[in-house]
Design an enzyme around this catalytic site. Structure first.
Site, short mmCIF file in Angstrom:
data_model
loop_
_atom_site.label_atom_id
_atom_site.label_comp_id
_atom_site.label_asym_id
_atom_site.label_seq_id
_atom_site.Cartn_x
_atom_site.Cartn_y
_atom_site.Cartn_z
N ASP A 102 36.72 50.07 45.43
CA ASP A 102 35.98 49.12 46.46
C ASP A 102 34.30 49.72 46.53
O ASP A 102 33.56 48.85 46.43
CB ASP A 102 36.48 49.27 48.06
CG ASP A 102 36.27 48.16 48.96
OD1 ASP A 102 36.65 48.17 49.91
OD2 ASP A 102 35.53 47.31 48.33
N GLY A 143 36.53 54.48 46.37
CA GLY A 143 37.22 54.32 45.18
C GLY A 143 36.69 52.98 44.51
O GLY A 143 35.57 52.71 44.34
N1 APR Z 1 37.78 51.96 38.33
C1 APR Z 1 39.16 51.91 38.08
N2 APR Z 1 40.12 52.65 38.87
C2 APR Z 1 39.50 53.20 39.77
C3 APR Z 1 38.23 53.47 40.02
C4 APR Z 1 37.17 52.65 39.16
N3 APR Z 1 35.85 52.54 39.26
N4 APR Z 1 37.89 54.20 41.15
C5 APR Z 1 39.13 54.61 41.67
N5 APR Z 1 40.03 53.80 40.85
C6 APR Z 1 41.50 54.17 40.97
C7 APR Z 1 41.98 55.43 41.62
O1 APR Z 1 41.99 56.59 40.86
C8 APR Z 1 43.58 54.86 42.17
O2 APR Z 1 44.11 55.10 41.17
O3 APR Z 1 42.09 53.05 41.55
C9 APR Z 1 43.03 53.36 42.05
C10 APR Z 1 43.19 52.96 43.64
O4 APR Z 1 42.68 53.91 44.51
P1 APR Z 1 41.37 53.40 45.84
O5 APR Z 1 40.18 52.80 45.33
O6 APR Z 1 41.34 54.75 46.53
O7 APR Z 1 42.27 52.07 46.51
P2 APR Z 1 43.54 52.09 47.18
O8 APR Z 1 44.39 53.37 47.13
O9 APR Z 1 44.12 51.06 47.23
O10 APR Z 1 42.84 52.39 48.92
C11 APR Z 1 42.01 51.44 49.39
O11 APR Z 1 40.36 52.94 49.87
O12 APR Z 1 38.11 52.70 49.12
C12 APR Z 1 38.95 52.32 50.27
O13 APR Z 1 37.94 50.45 51.13
C13 APR Z 1 39.20 51.04 50.49
O14 APR Z 1 40.08 50.96 52.28
C14 APR Z 1 40.49 50.81 51.01
C15 APR Z 1 41.14 51.69 50.73
#
Ligand code: APR
Length: 169
Positions: free
Chosen positions: A34, A32
């Site tokens: 991260d 995502g």
């Molecule tokens: N830009 C903006 N928003 C994004 C992007 C991006 N490039 N990529 C994903 N998203 C959105 C997703 O669609 C979601 O709505 O960010 C939101 C949060 O999703 P995640 O990135 O999966 O984060 P989270 O739900 O907080 O989970 C965190 O996921 O990636 C792993 O290492 C991270 O263990 C941690 C967990």
């Protein structure tokens, strides 16, 4: 007075003083947001995260807390890493999600950041329902005293964007 803006797009394409990462407690990256931030920002971010693990965060970054590193190659000065709570249908973790926004703004104030870009924390892998996450995000930012002039919520898709539009009212 903090202005709240909504943008639909990829947070790694944003230009801001600080870009907030939806990190995991290891600080070693993931998927995502991260994954996108580490890919876009390059190895300097991971190096800084490893240094944090070796110093103040030996056991990782606890849920609800925030810490800043360089933004590497991103068009920002800092990345503020914060660890959202995993959604639970039996336990109310709303305070932990609110803490992510509150602590990220506190760190931004310490840095002197004036523009901060947030993703919708916990609404992806951590499965938090979008509308409730948007409510907590907007309410927390509205109720947190900060010197940050612009908070930009960067929403990756229509569903997220519409949820935040509804919350801004
Ligand atoms: N830009 C903006 N928003 C994004 C992007 C991006 N490039 N990529 C994903 N998203 C959105 C997703 O669609 C979601 O709505 O960010 C939101 C949060 O999703 P995640 O990135 O999966 O984060 P989270 O739900 O907080 O989970 C965190 O996921 O990636 C792993 O290492 C991270 O263990 C941690 C967990």
């Amino acid at each position: 007075m903090t202005t709240i803006r909504l943008v639909q797009g990829d947070i790694t394409q944003q230009s801001a003083d600080a870009i907030v990462n939806a990190a995991n407690s290891s600080l070693y990256g993931g998927g995502g947001v991260d994954g996108a931030i580490h890919r876009g920002g390059g190895p300097a971010i991971l190096e800084a995260c490893r240094a944090l693990r070796a110093s103040h965060y030996g056991k990782g970054l606890p849920t609800g807390q925030a810490v800043a590193t360089t933004a590497g190659d991103l068009d920002a000065t800092w990345v503020i890493h914060t660890v959202g709570p995993v959604w639970s249908s039996t336990e109310d973790r709303s305070e932990q999600l609110a803490s992510c926004y509150r602590e990220s703004l506190r760190v931004a104030d310490e840095l002197g950041a004036r523009t901060v870009a947030f993703p919708a924390i916990s609404t992806g892998v951590f499965r938090w329902p979008m509308d409730d996450a948007a409510r907590i995000a907007v309410e927390t930012v509205r109720n947190t005293p900060t010197a940050v002039e612009e908070v930009r919520f960067v929403l990756f898709d229509d569903r997220a964007y519409e949820a935040f539009v509804r919350q801004l009212g």
